[in-house]
Design a protein around this motif. Structure first.
Motif, short mmCIF file in Angstrom:
data_model
loop_
_atom_site.label_atom_id
_atom_site.label_comp_id
_atom_site.label_asym_id
_atom_site.label_seq_id
_atom_site.Cartn_x
_atom_site.Cartn_y
_atom_site.Cartn_z
N UNK A 27 43.97 56.48 105.44
CA UNK A 27 43.15 57.66 105.15
C UNK A 27 42.43 58.15 106.40
N UNK A 28 42.24 57.25 107.36
CA UNK A 28 41.51 57.60 108.58
C UNK A 28 42.40 58.41 109.53
N UNK A 29 41.77 59.15 110.42
CA UNK A 29 42.48 59.86 111.47
C UNK A 29 43.19 58.83 112.35
N UNK A 30 44.42 59.06 112.78
CA UNK A 30 45.14 60.33 112.78
C UNK A 30 46.06 60.56 111.58
N UNK A 31 46.15 59.59 110.66
CA UNK A 31 47.11 59.77 109.57
C UNK A 31 46.57 60.65 108.45
N UNK A 32 45.29 60.50 108.11
CA UNK A 32 44.65 61.36 107.09
C UNK A 32 45.44 61.38 105.79
N UNK A 33 45.97 60.24 105.44
CA UNK A 33 46.93 60.09 104.36
C UNK A 33 46.27 60.04 102.99
N UNK A 34 46.60 61.00 102.16
CA UNK A 34 46.12 61.02 100.77
C UNK A 34 47.19 60.33 99.94
N UNK A 35 47.25 59.01 100.08
CA UNK A 35 48.34 58.26 99.47
C UNK A 35 47.99 57.70 98.11
N UNK A 36 48.98 57.07 97.53
CA UNK A 36 48.78 56.40 96.26
C UNK A 36 49.30 54.97 96.38
N UNK A 37 48.64 54.08 95.69
CA UNK A 37 49.06 52.69 95.72
C UNK A 37 50.44 52.52 95.09
N UNK A 38 50.78 53.34 94.10
CA UNK A 38 52.11 53.25 93.50
C UNK A 38 53.21 53.58 94.51
N UNK A 39 53.00 54.66 95.27
CA UNK A 39 53.98 55.02 96.30
C UNK A 39 54.09 53.91 97.33
#
Length: 195
Positions: A27-39
């Motif tokens: 979630x932190x810079x540089x990825x800024x990933x709005x991910x999901x645990x399922x994915x």
């Protein structure tokens, strides 16, 4: 702190914890990933399918606070293999480092160095690779979410002997924090001789 090495299907019992860790760290810079645990769990399961995959786990007691992965490039997704094929580098000669993730409170203790050392030593033990490689996202220097105190890891990677290869590039899509849709991000590779 304890380091635990796991290969292939043996990581299955850790996948839920690793999915949470990846989602939090990325979630932190540089990825800024709005991910999901399922994915993330689905992604990690593909590594578990490779009998020669490597998971270097950093544990504080029973809690996984960091992890680093590696897999023969031929067991990685085609999107990672394609730049090497295009450049005339046989993916069978590349050991791919998937990622290193470490909770912020555990940084600066040498674990990042240890992650690289363990993966490189494993690639050498397998004995058939010419290169160790990983890729990293490229974000513009003026990105609006770049923290003022952000320090890129380029110097750390170069100190480990990795060379940035801007000619080896791929694109990966994910949804950034606060965005509605996924968008492709440029990723470029860093390489080091495996022997």
């Amino acid at each position: 702190m304890q380091i635990k090495i796991v290969h292939g299907k043996a990581v299955t019992r850790h996948i839920a914890d690793l999915a949470r860790l990846r989602t939090e760290v990325f979630r932190a810079f540089p990825y800024l990933y709005e991910g999901s645990e399922d994915y993330e769990a689905t992604y990690l399961a593909t590594y578990a399918q490779s009998p020669e995959s490597l998971f270097v786990l950093a544990l504080d007691g029973e809690r996984i606070v960091g992890a680093s992965t590696g897999v023969p490039m031929t067991d990685a997704a085609v999107v990672f293999q394609a730049p090497f094929v295009k450049a005339g580098i046989d993916p069978a000669k590349v050991f791919y480092f998937g990622e290193s993730v470490l909770l912020s409170g555990y940084r600066g203790r040498g674990l990042g160095v240890r992650f690289f050392e363990e993966r490189e030593a494993y690639a050498r033990r397998l004995g058939r690779f010419d290169w160790c490689a990983f890729c990293a996202v490229e974000r513009p220097r003026d990105h609006p979410l770049r923290p003022a105190d952000y320090v890129p890891l380029d110097e750390f990677w170069a100190k480990r002997g990795y060379e940035h290869r801007g000619d080896l590039r791929t694109m990966l899509a994910w949804r950034d924090i606060g965005e509605e849709d996924e968008a492709e991000k440029p990723m470029s590779f860093w390489l080091k001789p495996a022997r």
